[in-house]
Motif scaffolding. Sequence first.
Motif, PDB file in Angstrom:
ATOM      1  N   VAL A 363       0.833  -1.211   0.000  1.00 50.16           N
ATOM      2  CA  VAL A 363       0.000   0.000   0.000  1.00 50.16           C
ATOM      3  C   VAL A 363       0.863   1.254   0.000  1.00 50.16           C
ATOM      4  N   MET A 367       1.801   4.318  -3.034  1.00 52.68           N
ATOM      5  CA  MET A 367       1.624   5.751  -2.776  1.00 52.68           C
ATOM      6  C   MET A 367       2.954   6.502  -2.940  1.00 52.68           C
ATOM      7  N   PRO A 391      -8.922  -2.337   3.338  1.00 57.69           N
ATOM      8  CA  PRO A 391      -7.807  -1.840   2.507  1.00 57.69           C
ATOM      9  C   PRO A 391      -8.052  -0.450   1.936  1.00 57.69           C
ATOM     10  N   LYS A 395      -6.087   2.918   3.025  1.00 54.59           N
ATOM     11  CA  LYS A 395      -5.288   3.582   1.994  1.00 54.59           C
ATOM     12  C   LYS A 395      -5.655   5.071   1.904  1.00 54.59           C
ATOM     13  N   GLY A 399      -3.175   7.977   2.712  1.00 57.17           N
ATOM     14  CA  GLY A 399      -2.965   8.889   1.578  1.00 57.17           C
ATOM     15  C   GLY A 399      -3.201  10.335   1.967  1.00 57.17           C
TER      16      GLY A 399
END
Length: 496
Positions: A363, A367, A391, A395, A399
Amino acid sequence: MCFPPTSACPVSKLAVRLGRLWPASLLGRLTLVMVAGVLVTQLAASAIWASQLRAKSQVEAQSAAQYVAHSASGAIRFFRSLPPAYRLLIIQQLREMGGTRFFVNLNHAYLPIEQIAPHPLADSIIATVGETLKSDLPHSPGFKLAFAWPDRLVVAEHDVRLNDLPDAWVQHVLLLRPNPAPILVIQTEIEPGNWLYMAALMPNPYFLNGNDPFAWDRLMPQVLSLGVVLLLCLLVVRSITRPLAALSDAAAAFGQGQDEEARPLPETGSREFINTARAFSAMRERIQRYIEDRERLFISISHDLRTPITRLKLRSELLDDEALRNEFEEDLDELDMMVKGALQCVKDSDIHENPAEIKLDAVLGRMVRSAQLAGHAVGYSPSGVSVRGKPLALKRALGNLLDNALFYGARAEISVSEEPGTVVVCVRDHGPGVPEDALASLFDPYVRLAHGREQNDGGMGLGLGIARSVIDAHGGQLLLVNHPEGGLNAIVRLPA
């Protein structure tokens, strides 16, 4: 009295040690309290019983000692009354008959006796026998008293021991096998050069064992009763805490959005737990209905507000006054941004997906690569750590933290580490940091500091609030602290 920050305070150290021994779970605490209560009760009862047993044994021993002493004084008078030539003949006849209350022998001197180990009850008996003999025979020259074990007992001159005698002489008077008992030996000089030797058992031959409250045959029933009581305590405590554990699991699953099926709690156990389970189920249904109503409400808002806003924008184009038209357009843009922000907040924090194992390297790696392709400087080292969660939601939360770090700090660093029961993800920027008094307000909607507005004028101040909501839903925690070397450090703690 102990004052901080003194670290050597004995009271504080003792409190810390006791705190470590105190269990964290309700099962452990109830078990410890009940076990400790049973043990203390058993020990107190055993101590009272042992005290009473010792007192009873002391009274019985004193009575038995006086009885033996009176019998011994009668035997001494009898042998003193006999002519010296007849004494050995009488003793021999008594042995052939199987003996009497005492094993009797005549010696020319006092025989040293190897005594048993010192014992308070034995010493008390010897003192009582001595006083009673002196009272019954005030003109006797004196008495030598001792307790001895049969296998070490000397009964005649030239080191003749009890084991050397024929069994017929002593088997009906003294206990030699299979479990020998201590023997009371009385020696007194009945005339110069002639000592009367008498050996006898107490009325209770095993009086020393009978005085011991911790003998195995007495401890066994207590140990068995204690084991049964503790087992019943554990079963009762387990039956109490098992429904509470189920309630705790159901609350944790519902709080983290993992209880879509909403299985009802089993209404078993005590009346209080059944009422609690019913109340929890009703509360869960009400919250679920509220969430569904809120989703429908925001969907309606999205549909109903966008249309009039669009119409107002079109109508504002028809205004002839350019200044007025610009004011209308600014107000409508601000309103449109607020509606989009509210919808985005609900959309990003209410993500309906099933929990799964998330590899953080995958993950965070995606990013970081996306940010690097966009020209940003991001540092990250793979950790091989995984967590369980949603998930897409996780994320988005991470993020948002990375976007904030890149917007307001130019470059960012991401690190992942493990602590006992916790996975820690740190996202640090190299910006100017945040004033300490403003850290708590960063999670509020539409709150943006002056530095943030300069760096990102298109933001709405919702990213941190969304990230915290998602992380809280995963049972984690989001902290914002200023890094000692500069910049803001966002610390995410997730259950391992």
